[in-house]
Motif scaffolding. Structure first.
Motif, PDB file in Angstrom:
ATOM      1  N   LEU A  11      38.449  41.217  61.276  1.00 22.88           N
ATOM      2  CA  LEU A  11      39.337  41.287  62.437  1.00 22.88           C
ATOM      3  C   LEU A  11      39.459  39.959  63.177  1.00 22.88           C
ATOM      4  N   VAL A  12      38.359  39.253  63.357  1.00 20.08           N
ATOM      5  CA  VAL A  12      38.419  38.046  64.188  1.00 20.08           C
ATOM      6  C   VAL A  12      37.988  36.770  63.465  1.00 20.08           C
ATOM      7  N   GLY A  13      37.514  36.886  62.209  1.00 22.51           N
ATOM      8  CA  GLY A  13      36.921  35.733  61.539  1.00 22.51           C
ATOM      9  C   GLY A  13      37.919  34.739  60.940  1.00 22.51           C
ATOM     10  N   GLY A  14      39.095  35.220  60.591  1.00 19.98           N
ATOM     11  CA  GLY A  14      40.079  34.316  60.021  1.00 19.98           C
ATOM     12  C   GLY A  14      39.786  33.967  58.569  1.00 19.98           C
ATOM     13  N   PRO A  15      40.628  33.066  57.989  1.00 22.01           N
ATOM     14  CA  PRO A  15      40.542  32.792  56.547  1.00 22.01           C
ATOM     15  C   PRO A  15      39.198  32.200  56.126  1.00 22.01           C
ATOM     16  N   ASP A  16      38.564  31.406  56.993  1.00 19.05           N
ATOM     17  CA  ASP A  16      37.282  30.803  56.621  1.00 19.05           C
ATOM     18  C   ASP A  16      36.110  31.581  57.182  1.00 19.05           C
ATOM     19  N   GLY A  17      36.368  32.836  57.542  1.00 21.34           N
ATOM     20  CA  GLY A  17      35.311  33.580  58.236  1.00 21.34           C
ATOM     21  C   GLY A  17      34.675  34.663  57.400  1.00 21.34           C
ATOM     22  N   ASN A  18      34.935  34.666  56.083  1.00 21.30           N
ATOM     23  CA  ASN A  18      34.333  35.709  55.268  1.00 21.30           C
ATOM     24  C   ASN A  18      32.814  35.641  55.281  1.00 21.30           C
ATOM     25  N   LEU A  19      32.195  36.801  55.451  1.00 24.94           N
ATOM     26  CA  LEU A  19      30.740  36.865  55.325  1.00 24.94           C
ATOM     27  C   LEU A  19      30.410  37.561  53.998  1.00 24.94           C
ATOM     28  N   VAL A  20      29.125  37.637  53.696  1.00 26.55           N
ATOM     29  CA  VAL A  20      28.691  38.188  52.408  1.00 26.55           C
ATOM     30  C   VAL A  20      29.312  39.556  52.137  1.00 26.55           C
ATOM     31  N   ALA A  21      29.318  40.420  53.172  1.00 24.30           N
ATOM     32  CA  ALA A  21      29.820  41.777  52.967  1.00 24.30           C
ATOM     33  C   ALA A  21      31.299  41.780  52.573  1.00 24.30           C
ATOM     34  N   ASN A  22      32.081  40.828  53.129  1.00 25.78           N
ATOM     35  CA  ASN A  22      33.488  40.746  52.742  1.00 25.78           C
ATOM     36  C   ASN A  22      33.617  40.419  51.264  1.00 25.78           C
ATOM     37  N   VAL A  23      32.745  39.518  50.789  1.00 28.53           N
ATOM     38  CA  VAL A  23      32.792  39.135  49.382  1.00 28.53           C
ATOM     39  C   VAL A  23      32.400  40.318  48.502  1.00 28.53           C
ATOM     40  N   ILE A  24      31.414  41.112  48.948  1.00 28.79           N
ATOM     41  CA  ILE A  24      31.023  42.307  48.186  1.00 28.79           C
ATOM     42  C   ILE A  24      32.220  43.249  48.071  1.00 28.79           C
ATOM     43  N   VAL A  25      32.899  43.454  49.196  1.00 28.74           N
ATOM     44  CA  VAL A  25      34.074  44.330  49.190  1.00 28.74           C
ATOM     45  C   VAL A  25      35.090  43.832  48.168  1.00 28.74           C
ATOM     46  N   THR A  26      35.338  42.516  48.170  1.00 30.04           N
ATOM     47  CA  THR A  26      36.317  41.949  47.239  1.00 30.04           C
ATOM     48  C   THR A  26      35.880  42.149  45.787  1.00 30.04           C
ATOM     49  N   GLN A  27      34.597  41.929  45.511  1.00 30.68           N
ATOM     50  CA  GLN A  27      34.116  42.045  44.132  1.00 30.68           C
ATOM     51  C   GLN A  27      34.309  43.459  43.582  1.00 30.68           C
ATOM     52  N   PHE A  28      34.143  44.448  44.451  1.00 28.91           N
ATOM     53  CA  PHE A  28      34.317  45.821  43.995  1.00 28.91           C
ATOM     54  C   PHE A  28      35.772  46.249  44.093  1.00 28.91           C
ATOM     55  N   GLY A  29      36.594  45.445  44.768  1.00 31.12           N
ATOM     56  CA  GLY A  29      38.004  45.776  44.902  1.00 31.12           C
ATOM     57  C   GLY A  29      38.839  44.891  44.007  1.00 31.12           C
ATOM     58  N   THR A  30      39.609  43.996  44.623  1.00 27.17           N
ATOM     59  CA  THR A  30      40.597  43.223  43.890  1.00 27.17           C
ATOM     60  C   THR A  30      39.999  42.323  42.809  1.00 27.17           C
ATOM     61  N   ALA A  31      38.828  41.748  43.052  1.00 27.17           N
ATOM     62  CA  ALA A  31      38.259  40.814  42.073  1.00 27.17           C
ATOM     63  C   ALA A  31      37.727  41.541  40.843  1.00 27.17           C
TER      64      ALA A  31
END
Lengths: 280, 288
Positions: B232-252
């Protein structure tokens, strides 16, 4: 020698005066600090509420006028109402399940001695600190392996697992304060364990169980990370709001938010009343 | 019959939770632990036993950068929560004379926990945004002449939002620890001529360390696994580990990598827990 001895006596009132001034300064500093912290905590919530009544699509200062339009839109939003219904269903079931597993777990930790008890304790309370994303991902994979379809029921299982920690810590804390003599007396008088539990232990931990249940309900109602992975086609309320937020900021979200704040407030009052121990 | 009524409750009381934990916690962890050694062969994965995923986590800057950022944000959130929470808890425990005021203030800090976490993150997006409340307010009182985008979509916004969300978890254990400190210890120290600040540093602070450790653990671990506030507030360079986990199980679509990351988060949380447990034991008042 005489001089050095008498100095403290002369200095005492001065020192006292200084300490009164210092104390006043310290109190003022503390009060200011507390006021700032309260502002930090509550101004955002007031902003959320105020803008739900503001007559403008954008959330900008100054306010433009009073409207109930955003609330009217909620009233006509059937997706939102479905989501609210789903959330009530999930939170109620998850709360009942987590109490059914959590209260026995707390009792086992309190009363029984068994191999691996320390590991058991650590595991049960792990989800308090373990990020929901790990619980969500791991249970998602479990359901995939077992061939379950994702649905609101899988969300319920996920919530019940994540909330177990809340119930166990709250009920355990109460059990520890309970005098052992009560249960021992009951056993000495020939009561079975089940009888003792229903008539002695349960009434004494009742308020803790109710408190833990209410907290579980609120946390489940509000849960995102576990729900995010475990839900099928149905949305819970926070998931619905979350997907609305992806499209941007709208005062409708503020209106839902205001209603949620109101609802939380009612539950807090209920929790305070329910968990207040009757004094004899 | 007698045997049943004596043994059965014990078996049920332990059996139900044990079964639940085995099926819904241990088994799932075992599954992702297994996946974390598998190999990705687009578009699926094949069973394997290799440490490549873990190696990539630490060597590929794409991942190591996110890990370091997450570590930094979590530490900052814990630190700010501590700086705001400790004086407040201290005031409640030692300075506040009125019992009613103490109860109210304590409730006031805990109450936000009952208000939706999502909304508390959202409201900061509406405050800090370019078209947000803060910008338009600063413009209306003449401090800014045009909206600034410096408030939202950066690490500052993330730290403010997460501190706001998790600060109750810092105040609660610290207050509990401070409240347990016997008042006569502080008085004795004063009687022996120690001034308030040395008394605080040598008596109160060390005795409150277990609470501080518990608070740090909570705020650190909760921030470490958050993916909603960064979104919500982190912006394009604000991904944290959990965001990357979400991506790995989703689009990636890279489950092995996502699993390896999840296991890493699990290990970090367990490490922090055991460290803080050690600190708490070390500083706890010894039984006499």
């Amino acid at each position: 020698m005489v001089m050095t001895l008498s100095t403290p006596r002369v200095a005492a009132p001065v020192k006292k005066k200084r300490s009164v001034v210092q104390r006043f300064a310290a109190d003022t500093a503390f009060m200011t600090f507390v006021a700032i912290l309260m502002a930090f905590l509550y101004i955002p919530i007031w902003i959320l509420i105020i803008f739900s009544f503001n007559d403008s699509r954008s959330l900008t200062w100054p306010l433009s006028g009073f409207t109930l339009e955003w609330y009217q839109r909620l009233w006509n939003n059937s997706q939102l109402q479905d989501a609210i219904g789903n959330s009530f269903y999930v939170a109620s079931c998850a709360t009942v399940l987590t109490l059914l597993v959590g209260v026995p777990a707390a009792l086992a930790l309190h009363r029984l001695h068994f191999p691996g008890k320390t590991v058991f304790r650590r595991l049960v309370v792990l989800p308090i600190t373990l990020p929901g994303v790990v619980t969500g991902i791991s249970m998602l994979n479990l359901f995939r392996v077992l061939g379950f379809d994702l649905s609101l029921e899988t969300v319920i299982l996920g919530h019940a697992t994540a909330l177990l920690a809340v119930v166990v810590t709250q009920v355990s804390a109460r059990l520890e304060r309970l005098p052992k003599s009560l249960e021992e007396a009951s056993a000495d008088l020939g009561a079975t364990q089940i009888y003792t539990f229903i008539h002695i232990t349960l009434p004494n931990i009742r308020s803790a169980v109710i408190g833990a249940g209410l907290l579980s309900f609120v946390l489940s109602f509000d849960e995102i990370p576990v729900t995010f992975f475990l839900t099928g086609r149905d949305n819970t309320l926070p998931m619905y709001i979350y997907s609305t937020m992806r499209r941007g900021v709208t005062p409708e979200i503020n209106a839902v938010g205001t209603l949620i704040v109101l609802f939380s407030l009612i539950l807090i009052v209920a929790a305070v009343i329910a968990t207040r121990d009757r004094k004899h | 019959m007698r045997f049943l009524s004596e043994k059965l409750p014990g078996v049920a009381v332990l059996g139900i939770p044990l079964l639940w934990i085995s099926v819904f916690m241990l088994l799932p962890y075992a599954i992702i632990a297994t996946y974390s050694f598998w190999t990705k062969q687009y578009p699926t994965f094949s069973p394997d036993f290799q440490f490549g995923n873990y190696l990539t986590l630490f060597t590929d800057p794409q991942y190591s950068k996110v890990l370091i950022r997450t570590l930094k944000v979590s530490l900052l959130v814990s630190l700010f929560s501590f700086l705001l929470g400790y004086p407040f808890a201290y005031f409640l425990a030692f300075r506040c004379k009125s019992q009613a005021l103490r109860t109210w203030l304590y409730m006031a800090v805990i109450a936000p926990l009952w208000v939706s976490y999502l909304l508390r993150a959202y409201v900061w997006k509406t405050i800090l945004g370019t078209e947000g409340v803060l910008n338009s307010f600063l413009m209306s009182i003449g401090i800014l002449s045009e909206p600034s985008d410096m408030f939202l979509y950066n690490q500052f916004a993330m730290v403010v939002t997460l501190t706001y969300i998790f600060i109750p978890f810092m105040v609660m254990p610290i207050y509990t620890a401070l409240e347990k400190i016997p008042r006569n210890l502080v008085e004795a120290s004063a009687d022996l001529g120690l001034r308030p600040i040395p008394t605080f540093l040598r008596i109160t602070l060390p005795l409150s360390i277990p609470g501080v450790a518990a608070g740090f653990t909570m705020t650190f671990c909760l921030t470490f696994g958050d993916f909603v506030a960064p979104f919500l507030v982190g912006g394009p360079d604000g991904n944290l580990v959990a965001n990357v986990i979400v991506t790995q199980f989703g689009t990636a679509l890279n489950w092995p990598m996502g699993s390896a990351l999840s296991i890493l988060v699990l290990v970090i949380v367990l490490t922090v827990l055991s460290l803080s447990g050690r600190v708490e034991r070390h500083y706890s008042p010894k039984e006499v």
